[in-house]
Write a protein that holds these residues in place. Structure first.
Motif, mmCIF file in Angstrom:
data_model
loop_
_atom_site.group_PDB
_atom_site.id
_atom_site.type_symbol
_atom_site.label_atom_id
_atom_site.label_comp_id
_atom_site.label_asym_id
_atom_site.label_seq_id
_atom_site.Cartn_x
_atom_site.Cartn_y
_atom_site.Cartn_z
ATOM 1 N N ASN A 184 24.063 35.171 -6.180
ATOM 2 C CA ASN A 184 24.022 34.194 -7.262
ATOM 3 C C ASN A 184 23.736 32.791 -6.752
ATOM 4 O OD1 ASN A 184 26.517 34.063 -5.952
ATOM 5 N ND2 ASN A 184 27.505 33.112 -7.703
ATOM 6 N N ILE A 185 23.160 32.696 -5.541
ATOM 7 C CA ILE A 185 22.878 31.405 -4.929
ATOM 8 C C ILE A 185 21.368 31.169 -4.892
ATOM 9 C CG2 ILE A 185 23.174 29.950 -2.892
ATOM 10 C CD1 ILE A 185 25.776 30.664 -4.261
ATOM 11 N N ILE A 191 30.742 27.279 -1.664
ATOM 12 C CA ILE A 191 30.336 28.639 -2.054
ATOM 13 C C ILE A 191 31.002 29.619 -1.104
ATOM 14 C CG2 ILE A 191 28.100 27.837 -2.934
ATOM 15 C CD1 ILE A 191 26.880 29.056 -0.343
ATOM 16 N N ASP A 192 30.798 30.897 -1.339
ATOM 17 C CA ASP A 192 31.251 31.923 -0.402
ATOM 18 C C ASP A 192 30.206 32.021 0.700
ATOM 19 O OD1 ASP A 192 32.111 34.127 0.969
ATOM 20 O OD2 ASP A 192 32.498 35.354 -0.796
ATOM 21 N N ALA A 193 30.377 31.178 1.735
ATOM 22 C CA ALA A 193 29.346 31.022 2.755
ATOM 23 C C ALA A 193 29.114 32.313 3.534
ATOM 24 C CB ALA A 193 29.731 29.888 3.703
ATOM 25 N N GLU A 194 30.172 33.025 3.847
ATOM 26 C CA GLU A 194 30.010 34.259 4.637
ATOM 27 C C GLU A 194 29.214 35.307 3.871
ATOM 28 O OE1 GLU A 194 32.748 37.420 7.190
ATOM 29 O OE2 GLU A 194 33.678 35.784 6.065
ATOM 30 N N LYS A 195 29.527 35.456 2.604
ATOM 31 C CA LYS A 195 28.791 36.408 1.778
ATOM 32 C C LYS A 195 27.331 35.984 1.646
ATOM 33 C CE LYS A 195 28.806 38.446 -2.858
ATOM 34 N NZ LYS A 195 29.491 38.467 -4.185
ATOM 35 N N LEU A 233 25.600 34.168 3.804
ATOM 36 C CA LEU A 233 24.926 34.369 5.091
ATOM 37 C C LEU A 233 24.558 35.839 5.280
ATOM 38 C CD1 LEU A 233 23.971 33.309 7.819
ATOM 39 C CD2 LEU A 233 26.300 33.652 8.679
ATOM 40 N N THR A 234 25.478 36.726 4.948
ATOM 41 C CA THR A 234 25.193 38.161 5.058
ATOM 42 C C THR A 234 24.010 38.546 4.173
ATOM 43 O OG1 THR A 234 27.537 38.609 5.488
ATOM 44 C CG2 THR A 234 26.156 40.466 4.796
ATOM 45 N N GLY A 235 24.004 38.031 2.951
ATOM 46 C CA GLY A 235 22.895 38.315 2.045
ATOM 47 C C GLY A 235 21.585 37.753 2.554
ATOM 48 N N LEU A 236 21.631 36.553 3.126
ATOM 49 C CA LEU A 236 20.415 35.945 3.676
ATOM 50 C C LEU A 236 19.823 36.803 4.796
ATOM 51 C CD1 LEU A 236 21.345 32.149 3.888
ATOM 52 C CD2 LEU A 236 19.428 33.115 2.621
ATOM 53 N N ASP A 243 26.834 39.644 12.182
ATOM 54 C CA ASP A 243 25.490 39.960 11.703
ATOM 55 C C ASP A 243 24.419 39.194 12.461
ATOM 56 O OD1 ASP A 243 26.403 41.768 9.927
ATOM 57 O OD2 ASP A 243 25.761 40.725 8.114
ATOM 58 N N LEU A 244 24.760 38.021 12.966
ATOM 59 C CA LEU A 244 23.780 37.248 13.734
ATOM 60 C C LEU A 244 23.420 37.975 15.016
ATOM 61 C CD1 LEU A 244 25.199 33.655 13.218
ATOM 62 C CD2 LEU A 244 23.023 34.518 12.373
ATOM 63 N N GLU A 245 24.403 38.578 15.666
ATOM 64 C CA GLU A 245 24.123 39.345 16.889
ATOM 65 C C GLU A 245 23.283 40.578 16.562
ATOM 66 O OE1 GLU A 245 27.704 40.243 18.897
ATOM 67 O OE2 GLU A 245 28.329 38.149 19.111
#
Length: 832
Positions: free
Chosen positions: A514-515, A528-532, A534-537, A595-597
């Motif tokens: 929803n971002i 916002i829910d930054a972790e969620k 980032l995962t979606g991105l 997830d970055l790794e």
């Protein structure tokens, strides 16, 4: 008269024609004026004779009613015995004295009532239950919903009675033929010249008078309502056969009838329960007839009165059930009406759908939700219409498929979970409408004039075919349509609405969950829910990059559509990586996100040569941010493709070379393994290329600083120094320990290196040829890197150092005519 008290005398008197003729004769004007007491006695005897049916019939045949009417109404003094006796005799002849209870109503003489209704009007006849009251009313002017008596009507009756009595007395016929009088078109025709022709009378109720005096109690409101519904239906049907010039009169009547129904329902709420049980045709005529007629004539007054009735019906559950029978018609009227009338229709519809789940589902199928949305999105609509439309939308949201469609429409406006806000719109529409009219440009909200216009156009396009079918229902004559009727064919496919929803302004916006990505980049400080996010991105980046790779391998690689698609992928990738940067900068803890790794190989693939330079620059910024974390550095240094990625940036992001060298310096100081791989991947050539070719002194210093760091490494420093000195001279091995400025001074000065075998000279010409050689090899190395990007494991050398030895530093033995290389020192027997 006295003997009439004896048993069986009355029937015998009623059967004696001579006595009856004598009794009626005593009522004639000349006799009653001379012998008033005889007239009173005759009237009282008539009251006795009225007990039996034959007595009432014989009095009617002898025109006794004419004389009695004249005496009771036109005798000057209402208190005279003769006047009172006449009124009582009239009541007895009508049967009222014996029908004072409902059980005795069947005793009322119907012929007498018909005659009296014709001459006195029904309202005045009802006063005969109380003869004294009758005498008062008949001598005064009364205008009430159930009684109208004027001086002009008294004059008309007096003229008629004089004329009719004279006619009867002169005819010589002992029988009065009253049938012709009863056959007239009622008292309204009889008193047409007295103003009753213009009056609207239904079930003996003066409609306009009742509307003006709604507090008047009616004896039988249920009967009145039923008669009015029939009158409405008849009036509507008559329109089809009338000339246009007669429409105005019919219009006036319809307005009054519909308004009267509204007044009745207000005064007698229990009528709503009865209204449901009227046959469908009457309910249909109540709902559709006036509306259709008003539409045909553009009669806003009639439409307004009808809609006021709808509004009154919608106030109760019983009224709602009545309105439900005309759901499609109401829907059509909502589109045809305007202003306040439209708001009334929408209000009725919202209450109907709020109260009945079944009707709400039918309304959604007919496209009523689209109607509500079209009015909400219409900026030129009145605020009241838009508020009622919001309430209607809230009422319809109880239907799951309607809520699903609304979720799609208003997700950009209300955020990821708009259910509660839409559901509450029925009870409190103002906040929703205020938000709808506001502009938002936040990470979770994107709403402006363009999105509102997109929604309006989409809804109108979706509504158009439904509206064409809906308008056909207005002309239907059935209350319950058959399967082939237009209203039965109205069906909105709400389930596939999302596929047809066209919001160009939003389609251009990249959204993760929803971002809105662009909005977040502009306002990263919004919570916002930054972790969620980032995962979606990272997940969407992987999908988009895969699509990009597939387009690269497509047979239609050069097709315009494929090229556009590829460009869009690159644009979206860059935007998403910029969002990743914003997330990492605003949330430092997420730099260690697992997830970055996992996505490191994906990240490194963005540094391939054919990819967009701006995209690579953005991804390089991500690497720079992550390089501050030791855990990520360790992961990077263990990744062979990293060497090739950083090397490829040297060619694609030449303006980022200073930052690239800073990163390489940082990695070199942290890891010997990185230096080893960097050297085998040909990375030292890039440092030498900057040293030899760059005109930027600061960049050359950076290159020297990186080489110094690599040479100083305890594990591989000597190997790096040997590698670099193969290009330079062995005398540079000590120069690497100096400051970059001193190193560059030494680099520019000529010298002879006898430490090399064979000895070598260092001068401008040597540097120039080396510069050309290194630059060419760097270009060739870029091709090798691209081909080895996937499978190179960091253990083999991508650039063969023998090329250096065979081409420059260790030339083949020269023939006598050949000239030696300018960097060789001319000594006897210097070459074998």
């Amino acid at each position: 008269r006295r003997s009439s008290d004896l048993p069986d005398v009355v029937p015998r008197l009623a059967a004696n024609d001579a006595i009856l003729d004598a009794i009626v004769g005593l009522l004639k004007q000349d006799i009653r004026e001379q012998y008033g007491s005889l007239a009173v006695a005759a009237l009282r005897l008539i009251s006795r004779l009225a007990v039996v049916t034959v007595g009432r019939e014989e009095m009617l045949r002898r025109a006794a009613h004419l004389y009695i009417l004249y005496i009771s109404i036109f005798q000057e003094n209402s208190k005279d015995p003769i006047t009172i006796a006449a009124a009582r005799a009239l009541a007895d002849l009508a049967g009222f004295a014996r029908a004072s209870t409902p059980e005795a109503r069947d005793m009322i003489d119907k012929q007498s009532i018909q005659l009296l209704d014709q001459l006195l009007t029904p309202g005045l006849v009802r006063c005969l239950y109380d003869p004294v009251q009758f005498l008062d009313q008949v001598r005064s002017e009364v205008v009430e919903p159930t009684l109208m008596w004027k001086a002009s009507m008294r004059d008309r009756l007096q003229d008629f009675l004089n004329e009719e009595i004279a006619k009867f007395e002169s005819s010589g016929d002992p029988i009065w033929h009253f049938d012709e009088l009863i056959a007239f078109d009622g008292y309204q025709f009889f008193y047409s010249r007295c103003g009753l022709a213009e009056e609207i009378i239904v079930d003996n109720v003066y409609i306009n008078v009742y509307i003006a005096s709604p507090d008047t109690k009616l004896d039988n409101p249920s009967s009145v309502l039923g008669s009015i519904l029939v009158a409405i239906s008849e009036s509507y049907s008559a329109v089809m056969f009338e000339k246009p010039m007669e429409h105005s009169k019919r219009l006036h009547k319809l307005i009054a009838l519909v308004t009267c129904v509204t007044t009745l329902i207000k005064n007698y709420p229990l009528l709503l329960a009865e209204l449901q049980h009227y046959d469908e045709t009457r309910c249909f005529s109540l709902l559709l007839g006036p509306v259709t007629f008003s539409l045909a004539l553009s009669a806003s007054d009639l439409r307004e009165s009808t809609l006021q009735l709808f509004s009154e019906l919608s106030q109760s559950a019983d009224g709602i059930r009545v309105l439900a029978k005309g759901l499609h018609k109401l829907h059509a009227v909502a589109h045809i009406s305007t202003g306040e009338q439209r708001s009334i229709v929408l209000s009725c519809l919202s209450r109907l759908c709020h109260q009945s789940q079944i009707d709400a589902e039918l309304a959604v199928d007919s496209g009523l939700l689209l109607t509500a949305l079209s009015f909400i999105a219409a900026a030129d609509e009145s605020s009241q219409v838009r508020l009622e439309s919001v309430k209607l939308m809230g009422a319809l949201s109880s239907v799951s498929k309607a809520m699903a469609a609304l979720h799609i429409c208003f997700d950009p406006l209300l955020g990821g979970d708009p259910v509660d806000r839409i559901s509450n719109a029925y009870s409190n529409p103002i906040p929703f409408l205020e938000k709808f009219d506001s502009d938002f440009d936040d990470p979770e909200l994107l709403w402006n004039d363009t999105t509102r216009l997109d929604l309006k156009r989409t809804v109108e396009k979706e509504l158009e075919p439904l509206l064409n079918q809906l308008m056909l229902t207005v002309d239907q004559s059935e209350a319950e349509p058959d399967p082939s009727s237009p209203s039965s064919q109205i069906s909105w496919d709400s389930e596939s609405f999302s596929q047809r929803l066209e919001m160009p302004s939003l389609n251009q916006e990249l959204r993760i969950g929803n971002i809105f990505v662009r909005n977040y980049i502009e306002k990263p400080y919004v919570k916002i829910d930054a972790e969620k996010f980032l995962t979606g991105l990272l997940s969407e980046i992987a999908v988009t990059f895969d699509r990009y790779n597939r387009s690269i391998c497509s047979k239609q690689f050069e097709d315009a559509e494929v090229v556009l698609f590829r460009d869009k992928c690159v644009k979206d990738l860059r935007l998403m990586w910029e969002a990743v940067i914003s997330v990492l900068e605003q949330n430092g803890r997420l730099q260690d996100h697992s997830d970055l790794e996992k996505r490191l190989p994906l990240l490194l693939q963005h540094f391939r040569l054919e990819l967009n330079a701006d995209l690579q620059q953005t991804v390089f910024r991500v690497v720079q941010i992550l390089s501050k974390k030791k855990s990520f550095i360790d992961l990077l240094t263990r990744s062979p493709p990293l060497i090739l990625c950083l090397a490829s940036l040297y060619h694609t992001l030449h303006w980022e070379i200073p930052a690239l060298f800073d990163l390489i310096l940082d990695l070199s100081r942290r890891s010997s393994d990185f230096i080893q791989k960097w050297m085998k991947g040909g990375g030292l050539l890039l440092l030498l290329d900057s040293l030899f070719s760059s005109t930027d002194v600061s960049l050359r210093k950076q290159a020297v600083t990186v080489m110094n760091a690599m040479v100083s490494d305890e594990k591989v420093g000597q190997e790096v120094s040997k590698y670099l000195c193969a290009f330079l001279t062995l005398r540079f091995s000590d120069a690497f320990k100096r400051k970059p400025e001193r190193f560059l001074e030494f680099f520019e000065e000529p010298h002879d290196s006898f430490e090399d075998s064979p000895p070598r000279s260092w001068n401008r010409d040597v540097r120039k040829q080396l510069e050309t050689f290194i630059h060419k090899e760097v270009i060739d190395l870029a091709r090798s890197m691209e081909q080895s990007f996937v499978y190179w494991d960091g253990t083999t050398e991508l650039w063969d150092r023998n090329l250096l030895y065979g081409s420059i530093y260790f030339p083949k033995p020269m023939l006598p005519q050949e000239t030696s290389f300018p960097w060789s020192v001319k000594r006897q027997n210097s070459f074998v």
